[in-house]
Design a protein around this motif. Structure first.
Motif, short mmCIF file in Angstrom:
data_model
loop_
_atom_site.label_atom_id
_atom_site.label_comp_id
_atom_site.label_asym_id
_atom_site.label_seq_id
_atom_site.Cartn_x
_atom_site.Cartn_y
_atom_site.Cartn_z
N VAL A 188 -40.19 103.05 47.79
CA VAL A 188 -41.44 103.55 48.37
C VAL A 188 -42.38 102.37 48.57
CG1 VAL A 188 -43.49 104.98 47.97
CG2 VAL A 188 -41.25 105.83 47.31
N ILE A 189 -43.10 102.38 49.68
CA ILE A 189 -44.11 101.34 49.90
C ILE A 189 -45.47 102.00 49.99
CG2 ILE A 189 -43.87 101.35 52.43
CD1 ILE A 189 -44.23 98.24 52.21
N THR A 190 -46.45 101.45 49.29
CA THR A 190 -47.76 102.09 49.21
C THR A 190 -48.83 101.37 50.02
OG1 THR A 190 -48.67 100.87 47.30
CG2 THR A 190 -47.13 102.67 46.84
N ALA A 191 -48.52 100.19 50.57
CA ALA A 191 -49.52 99.44 51.33
C ALA A 191 -48.83 98.43 52.23
CB ALA A 191 -50.48 98.73 50.38
N ARG A 192 -49.55 97.98 53.23
CA ARG A 192 -49.07 96.88 54.07
C ARG A 192 -50.15 95.81 54.12
NH1 ARG A 192 -46.23 100.03 59.26
NH2 ARG A 192 -45.29 101.70 58.03
N GLY A 193 -49.70 94.57 54.23
CA GLY A 193 -50.63 93.46 54.19
C GLY A 193 -50.83 92.97 52.77
N CYS A 194 -51.66 91.93 52.60
CA CYS A 194 -51.87 91.35 51.28
C CYS A 194 -53.22 90.64 51.23
CB CYS A 194 -50.75 90.36 50.95
SG CYS A 194 -50.85 89.69 49.28
N PRO A 195 -53.98 90.84 50.17
CA PRO A 195 -55.29 90.17 50.05
C PRO A 195 -55.17 88.75 49.49
CG PRO A 195 -54.98 91.61 48.17
CD PRO A 195 -53.76 91.78 49.04
N TYR A 196 -54.01 88.45 48.90
CA TYR A 196 -53.81 87.13 48.32
C TYR A 196 -53.30 86.17 49.40
CZ TYR A 196 -54.02 90.05 44.15
OH TYR A 196 -54.40 90.97 43.20
N ARG A 197 -53.42 84.88 49.15
CA ARG A 197 -52.99 83.90 50.14
C ARG A 197 -52.14 82.82 49.47
NH1 ARG A 197 -53.78 87.48 52.82
NH2 ARG A 197 -55.26 87.79 54.53
N CYS A 198 -51.11 83.25 48.76
CA CYS A 198 -50.22 82.29 48.11
C CYS A 198 -49.56 81.40 49.16
CB CYS A 198 -49.16 83.01 47.28
SG CYS A 198 -49.84 83.91 45.87
N ALA A 199 -49.48 80.11 48.87
CA ALA A 199 -49.06 79.13 49.86
C ALA A 199 -47.63 79.31 50.33
CB ALA A 199 -49.24 77.72 49.28
N PHE A 200 -46.79 79.98 49.53
CA PHE A 200 -45.37 80.12 49.85
C PHE A 200 -45.02 81.49 50.42
CE2 PHE A 200 -46.18 80.92 45.35
CZ PHE A 200 -45.84 82.26 45.26
N CYS A 201 -45.98 82.42 50.48
CA CYS A 201 -45.69 83.82 50.76
C CYS A 201 -45.92 84.17 52.23
CB CYS A 201 -46.53 84.72 49.86
SG CYS A 201 -46.31 86.48 50.18
N PHE A 202 -44.91 84.76 52.87
CA PHE A 202 -45.03 85.16 54.28
C PHE A 202 -46.11 86.20 54.46
CE2 PHE A 202 -44.06 87.65 58.03
CZ PHE A 202 -43.70 86.69 58.96
N GLU A 203 -46.11 87.21 53.60
CA GLU A 203 -47.07 88.31 53.74
C GLU A 203 -48.50 87.79 53.60
OE1 GLU A 203 -47.69 92.25 54.72
OE2 GLU A 203 -45.75 91.31 54.40
N GLY A 204 -48.73 86.99 52.58
CA GLY A 204 -50.08 86.46 52.37
C GLY A 204 -50.51 85.48 53.44
N GLY A 205 -49.55 84.73 53.99
CA GLY A 205 -49.87 83.73 54.99
C GLY A 205 -50.03 84.28 56.39
N ASN A 206 -49.53 85.48 56.63
CA ASN A 206 -49.50 85.99 57.99
C ASN A 206 -50.17 87.34 58.21
OD1 ASN A 206 -47.51 84.13 59.65
ND2 ASN A 206 -46.60 84.38 57.63
N SER A 207 -50.29 88.12 57.15
CA SER A 207 -50.67 89.52 57.34
C SER A 207 -52.14 89.69 57.66
CB SER A 207 -50.32 90.33 56.09
OG SER A 207 -51.13 89.91 55.02
N LYS A 208 -52.40 90.85 58.27
CA LYS A 208 -53.77 91.27 58.45
C LYS A 208 -54.29 91.73 57.09
CE LYS A 208 -56.48 94.29 61.51
NZ LYS A 208 -56.45 95.45 62.42
N ASN A 209 -55.51 92.20 57.05
CA ASN A 209 -56.07 92.67 55.79
C ASN A 209 -55.20 93.75 55.16
OD1 ASN A 209 -58.23 90.94 56.11
ND2 ASN A 209 -59.51 92.48 57.11
#
Length: 567
Positions: A188-209
């Motif tokens: 199950v997925i409960t959200a899309r995007g990521c508020p964090y900006r970890c330098a190695f993470c695709f989601e954090g580096g690319n996602s919208k809010n």
């Protein structure tokens, strides 16, 4: 495009595929791809016959061949790991078959017009495709030329499509998996995007809010899917932002706890150590509502490295979370360390190894540690500015990598030295785990909990896979103990009265062990097991209560005997 008439005289069949060039049994096959499962649900709710398929590349091609005469379209989920494999498969399909081929997935975020030639798909749709894929396919059925939002066109790039309101789309159904056979895992997925900006993470580096589903929507989906289940389930919250919002988290925990009164399931999530260390009370609430396994980002044992990654958590935060989880009785906590990452040196590797071993000492039997190499995912800081992290990228596009060999080194470590660093880390962790088991530091309760999770919910942690599961006597012992829960007890569970009146039950067949490793008295006890109580056995063998207690404890500790209230 010419299709055989049968393909259009019924619901158009669409196959959505997530494939990787990997061996069977890797994680990507175990965890459902909710992206293609969600798209399948949306298509099926709007006049299509859609199925989702996940598998290695060779199996994916065979599956397509078996369905080729029925297919209206094949849709590929493309990410950084599988892009070259997907390109090769599409090239083959376009030469031999006549159905439409569509490309989507997170990797499309960085695709441009030039990728139309590289991938040769009939359409490349950028972004979350619940609406765009349906629009594109319907346009092809009608034979219309429609400009679909997010579609890359010649001489025209497209914006990546982000959705906001997920509640209006059909919920994913496991039955939409091709040749579906129910397994324990339920993602199950409960959200899309990521508020964090970890330098190695695709989601954090690319996602919208961060876009979060409401607690009610999440719980409604879980209940709908559990209603259709026929067995105990392992609920797997996939998103790494599950613990981000305290108010929503508490609502989900309360709802999940209520659902567990009706359905047999346990659950997993990812937790952010920076959040958890500020809200330690949530750990107890999560366990009470059925959480049996959690993952936290560990990455490195060096504070400066974590700061460089933008982790928003320190080694001390991670240590505190480990301590609280162990004290609260969480069966399994998993974490991953990046080897050969930011500013890696022989000294930072030694520090990370020492910190990992200290965590294992704090929580014998709970931690399940893994390692990875840096993956320079597009859009991340490490991809864009590797030199800022002391990293040298030898293969920026990871064409030589299947996650088993590094594509980068650091200023102080070569590629072979990074590999050796990982090997030494794994060896040190493995030796520590074995040492904990051999010295009796892992409680019986934890060992039994691991076996129960494996037998009932298909969850196999590191200690079980690499230590417990290799002992045939141990496996047989815990299988019996769990199968006959309440009817069998271990020696340490018996009261003083029961240590006289309960019946000795031999667990393994004699063929499973070397009888020469036992004393004559132990053999005599096993020979009479199943017919005599402990007191009767002591009398027959002329043993004192103290002596037979010592012998039975030894046999119990070696997984030879359990005890029942009757024959």
């Amino acid at each position: 495009m010419d299709f055989i008439p049968e393909a259009l005289n019924k619901k158009p069949e669409v196959l959505l595929i997530y494939t990787q060039r990997m061996i069977r049994g890797r994680t990507f096959e175990m965890i459902e791809n909710l992206g293609i499962l969600t798209l399948a649900a949306q298509l099926n709710a709007n006049g299509f016959e859609a199925k989702a398929y996940t598998g290695i590349t060779t199996d994916a091609v065979k599956t397509i061949k078996n369905m080729k005469d029925r297919l209206f379209a094949v849709c590929f989920y493309c990410d950084f790991d599988n892009q070259s494999a997907v390109a090769a498969i599409i090239s083959y399909l376009k030469k031999h078959y006549h159905f439409y081929v569509v490309l989507g997935g997170p990797q499309t975020l960085h695709m441009t017009e030039k990728d139309l030639g590289s991938f040769q798909a009939d359409g490349i749709l950028k972004g979350e495709g619940e609406e765009t894929l349906l629009t594109w396919l319907n346009a092809k059925i009608r034979g219309e030329a429609v400009l679909v939002p997010g579609e890359i066109q010649p001489a025209q790039n497209a914006d990546y499509i982000y959705l906001e309101d997920f509640s209006k789309y059909a919920l994913p159904r496991n039955e939409d998996v091709l040749d579906y056979h129910e397994r324990p895992l339920l993602s199950v997925i409960t959200a899309r995007g990521c508020p964090y900006r970890c330098a190695f993470c695709f989601e954090g580096g690319n996602s919208k809010n961060l876009r979060m589903r409401t607690a009610k929507d999440v719980l409604d989906e879980i209940e709908a899917r559990l209603k259709r289940s026929q067995r105990p389930r392992y609920l797997f919250f996939c998103d790494d932002t599950f613990t981000t919002n305290p108010v929503r988290l508490r609502k989900i925990l309360s709802g999940v706890k209520r659902l567990r009164e009706k359905y047999d399931f346990v659950w997993f999530c990812e937790g952010h150590p920076g959040f958890l260390v500020k809200h330690l009370e949530f750990i107890r609430e999560m366990i009470d509502s059925g959480m049996v396994r959690m993952q936290i980002g560990m990455e490195s044992g060096v504070d400066d490295v974590l700061k460089a990654y933008g982790k928003q958590a320190s080694p001390e935060d991670i240590k505190k979370v480990v301590e609280i989880c162990y004290a609260a009785g969480l069966p399994q906590l998993t974490g991953n360390y990046i080897i050969g990452g930011a500013f890696e040196t022989a000294e930072t590797l030694a520090t990370t190894t020492r910190k990992a071993l200290e965590l294992l000492d704090l929580a014998p039997g709970m931690l399940d540690l893994s390692t990875t190499f840096i993956m320079p995912l597009p859009g991340t800081q490490i991809y864009n500015q590797p030199e800022k992290f002391g990293i040298v990228l030898e293969d920026r596009e990871c064409l030589t990598n299947l996650e088993d060999f590094p594509v980068n080194h650091t200023k102080e470590l070569s590629l072979p030295e990074v590999c050796m660093g990982r090997s030494r880390f794994i060896t040190a962790v493995s030796n520590k785990m074995k040492e904990q088991y051999e010295h009796g530091l892992i409680t019986k309760e934890r060992i039994q909990a691991d076996f129960k999770l494996a037998f009932n919910y298909g969850i196999a942690a590191g200690y079980l896979k690499f230590i417990y599961g290799k002992n045939n006597l141990m496996v047989e012992y815990y299988k019996k103990l769990i199968d006959y829960q309440g009817l069998l007890k271990e020696w340490h569970e018996l009261s003083e009265q029961e240590k006289n009146t309960w019946v000795i039950q031999r667990i393994p067949d004699f063929s499973l062990f070397d009888i020469n490793t036992l004393s004559q008295l132990e053999i005599d006890i096993l020979a009479g097991a199943g017919s005599d109580t402990i007191g009767e056995t002591a009398e027959k063998l002329s043993l004192s209560a103290e002596k037979i207690g010592v012998l039975l404890k030894g046999l119990s500790d070696r997984y030879f005997v359990l005890f029942s209230p009757f024959i």
